[in-house]
Scaffold this active site. Sequence first.
Site, PDB file in Angstrom:
ATOM      1  N   ASP A 170       0.812  -1.217   0.000  1.00 60.93           N
ATOM      2  CA  ASP A 170       0.000   0.000   0.000  1.00 60.93           C
ATOM      3  C   ASP A 170       0.847   1.270   0.000  1.00 60.93           C
ATOM      4  OD1 ASP A 170      -1.939  -1.898   0.283  1.00 60.93           O
ATOM      5  OD2 ASP A 170      -2.587  -1.277   2.275  1.00 60.93           O
ATOM      6  N   ASP A 254      -2.587   5.431  -2.839  1.00 58.32           N
ATOM      7  CA  ASP A 254      -1.949   4.250  -2.267  1.00 58.32           C
ATOM      8  C   ASP A 254      -1.224   3.541  -3.400  1.00 58.32           C
ATOM      9  OD1 ASP A 254      -3.170   4.891   0.126  1.00 58.32           O
ATOM     10  OD2 ASP A 254      -4.177   2.956   0.380  1.00 58.32           O
ATOM     11  N   HIS A 303      -7.510  -0.415  -4.125  1.00 52.82           N
ATOM     12  CA  HIS A 303      -6.394  -1.301  -4.434  1.00 52.82           C
ATOM     13  C   HIS A 303      -6.776  -2.255  -5.568  1.00 52.82           C
ATOM     14  CE1 HIS A 303      -4.953  -0.524  -0.044  1.00 52.82           C
ATOM     15  NE2 HIS A 303      -4.883   0.549  -0.815  1.00 52.82           N
ATOM     16  N   ASP A 305      -5.194  -4.929  -6.894  1.00 58.49           N
ATOM     17  CA  ASP A 305      -4.638  -6.263  -7.039  1.00 58.49           C
ATOM     18  C   ASP A 305      -5.535  -7.409  -6.581  1.00 58.49           C
ATOM     19  OD1 ASP A 305      -4.323  -5.357  -4.464  1.00 58.49           O
ATOM     20  OD2 ASP A 305      -2.187  -5.792  -4.309  1.00 58.49           O
ATOM     21  N   CYS A 407      -0.643  -8.030  -1.149  1.00 54.44           N
ATOM     22  CA  CYS A 407      -0.753  -6.899  -0.226  1.00 54.44           C
ATOM     23  C   CYS A 407       0.300  -6.947   0.878  1.00 54.44           C
ATOM     24  CB  CYS A 407      -2.127  -6.873   0.427  1.00 54.44           C
ATOM     25  SG  CYS A 407      -3.507  -6.607  -0.686  1.00 54.44           S
TER      26      CYS A 407
END
Length: 423
Positions: A170, A254, A303, A305, A407
């Site tokens: 992040d 992020d 995010h 991913d 992550c």
Amino acid sequence: MLRVRCLRGGSRGAEAAHLIGAMIGRTVSGWVQRAFQSTSSSAAAAQPRIAVEEPVTDLAPQESPVCAYNEWDPLEEVIVGRPENACVPPFTVEVKANTYEKYWPFYQKYGGQPFPKDHLKKAVAEIEEMCNILRHEGVTVTRPEPLDWSFEYKTPDFSSTGMYAAMPRDILIVIGEEIIEAPMAWRSRFFEYRAYRPLIKDYFRRGAKWTTAPKPTMSDELYDQDYPIRTVEDRHKLAAQGKFVTTEHEPCFDAADFIRAGTDIFVQRSQVTNYMGIEWMRRHLAPTYKVHIISFKDPNPMHIDATFNIIGPGLVLSNPDRPCRQIEMFEKAGWTVVKPPTPLIPDDHPLWMSSKWLSMNVLMLDDKRVMVDANETTIHKMFESLGIKTVKVSIRHANSLGGGFHCWTTDVRRRGTLQSYFH
């Protein structure tokens, strides 16, 4: 190591620096040369000379300790986060916009306090085992500092407690030989960079390029204080309209909203990454890299991913529940788009910060090996059908803190070269 002898004396201080500059040439960085700009050499002869040694850094090593161009080249070194001392973030507007309604009472009750002790203890054990397996696979593992996140801090614009240093993806992204520190968007993560500074300083001393993006003030103007969410339908409608809890008051992002494929970087506008943050990255990385904005049918984008995870040259996992609106662009470029199977994680397992689709949040050890959750047997079969060996680890309790293998890591060094995969 080169050392500079400074000639001091008289009223004009740096009168002999042009001679020093000629001797050491370009081996001394620009700030040393500027500090001793030539003035008058004639006055020096009349003054006593005192030799003083000023240390300078060693010449930059030939090979940077930091280098990665994509998500799948052979992994050599990785940062793995720490669940130790993790605290529940205060239930602020940006946290509310990024979490599901069924968990709001949890945040309201425990915001600013540690996560449940027994759950955290199990998460710590899981991540330690993950580190051991990475080392067994030949990967060097480094860790952030274990800090106390429970204390309250205050800036001129807000006050908050901290959260954790669990998800290095992040806050850090390596692009080429540069490690970039993201500014973040949650107030509870404002000082998260402190846990990583010893590591980053070490990489810098060994030759890495280190950039910190502009830190936002995180004043009230950065957030839509009246962001109207209650149901999933609300979230879908707002996301389709391009409305998010973060405004365009100042850049924020992020690092986990960006994903790399050589000279092409893909990013989404999300609840934590605004267009100003994307534009900052675009200008910073140009002209070597091109940043592409893509979007998804996602009611809660945060995010990229667990929605769109590139796992090889021209090979991407695309979440079937959150289809990419620009997927034809990838298909026309000859990419293979794979839809991962429905996650198997039980409904009663707490996921305070994420969805079940952490099953596709995998870490590629190279283009033929992937670290994947041991419990997700259907995705094992998917990878096997692609000719990719699965390295299985169970991190169910660590998942509860908001991340899968991708992550929980930042790949510091992958063995490869810069190439273009998107035409």
